[in-house]
Design an enzyme around this catalytic site. Sequence first.
Site, short mmCIF file in Angstrom:
data_model
loop_
_atom_site.label_atom_id
_atom_site.label_comp_id
_atom_site.label_asym_id
_atom_site.label_seq_id
_atom_site.Cartn_x
_atom_site.Cartn_y
_atom_site.Cartn_z
N HIS A 155 25.86 -5.73 -37.84
CA HIS A 155 25.82 -7.15 -38.19
C HIS A 155 27.20 -7.78 -38.10
O HIS A 155 28.20 -7.17 -38.50
CB HIS A 155 25.29 -7.32 -39.62
CG HIS A 155 23.80 -7.27 -39.72
ND1 HIS A 155 23.03 -8.35 -40.04
CD2 HIS A 155 22.93 -6.25 -39.51
CE1 HIS A 155 21.75 -8.01 -40.03
NE2 HIS A 155 21.67 -6.74 -39.71
N GLU A 184 19.30 -11.21 -33.41
CA GLU A 184 18.96 -12.26 -34.35
C GLU A 184 20.10 -13.28 -34.37
O GLU A 184 21.26 -12.94 -34.23
CB GLU A 184 18.76 -11.68 -35.76
CG GLU A 184 17.53 -10.79 -35.85
CD GLU A 184 17.46 -10.04 -37.17
OE1 GLU A 184 16.42 -10.11 -37.83
OE2 GLU A 184 18.46 -9.39 -37.53
#
Length: 343
Positions: free
Chosen positions: A38, A107
């Site tokens: 992330h 994402e």
Amino acid sequence: MLKLGYKASAEQFGPTELLEFSRLAEQSGFDSVFISDHFQPWKHHGGHAPFSLAWLGALGALTSRITIGTSVMTPTFRYHPAVVAQAFATLGVTFPGRIVLGVGTGESLNEVPSTGMTWPDFKERFARLREAITLIRRLWTEERVTFEGQFYRTQGATIYDRPATPVPIYIAAAGALIAKYAGRAGDGLICTSGKERELYTETILPKVLEGRGEAGSRAPDYTRMIEVKVSFDTDMKRAMEDTRHWAVLALTPEEKISVHSPEEMERLADDLSAERAASRWIVSTDPDEHVERIGYYVDLGFDHLVFHAPGPDQERFIRLYAEHVLPRLRRRFGALDEARKSA
């Protein structure tokens, strides 16, 4: 052989803590450690986002046995595929036989803030992933790669330090189209627990098998990995409350896919009820219940289970799970492993 892994929650803990937890997981008998990649975490307050590639190198140096990898990385926006290919080739040379590259379509929470891009639709994200994997594999096996793709280009590129056997690529899938591609193009599948049974039995696993058939490979040679969300403690109230730390996982894809702000993601998760926050998790104080409910995924055909625990006391979880649950799983499914290998 059934593998039992530990999910290093990079969004919840800093890099030093994660290294200690992961080293303890190896010492406690876990077979693998996978970390997410992330740029931004699921929540703003108390969130973390260490760089997975640097972290994997540190973990490899601190351990000697476990398989380590990403679950998952997006090799298509923040990273040029050639950079990912070089990074994982280096990891593969340094820690031979222990590295896995887990990939997905991405994402917006990770890609939009770091690039300023307009988040594309699934069709483009999937096309980028396919092209990236093709380029990565060519860079691992060929010299002087000149690549003219729709999204990526190289000119006479060579990776000089690469393992004799290319690093396995596991592909994350949550629907039919990408599941079939994961079976056809991947060395393994990654998906997550807590979804409707029909998604696994009627969509993901049959499509993976269909893809393997098109690839000309036998299905048993393929890894089916699933992240299993478990909250285990001797105190049921504590086991339930721990799931609040990951309430975001109860959001539907439609609720979160285009959100690129940790503050907004945190707000959406905080608005969920305790019951919905716990809905994706196996929550119990009974190790036999955990084995029974985890066995459901083994019976479906998953052979690499990576356990994600939501609570802040990860050391407590690792020790409790290693003592009470992992041995029971191995006793119960050891015979099944042997039967599958001889089939």
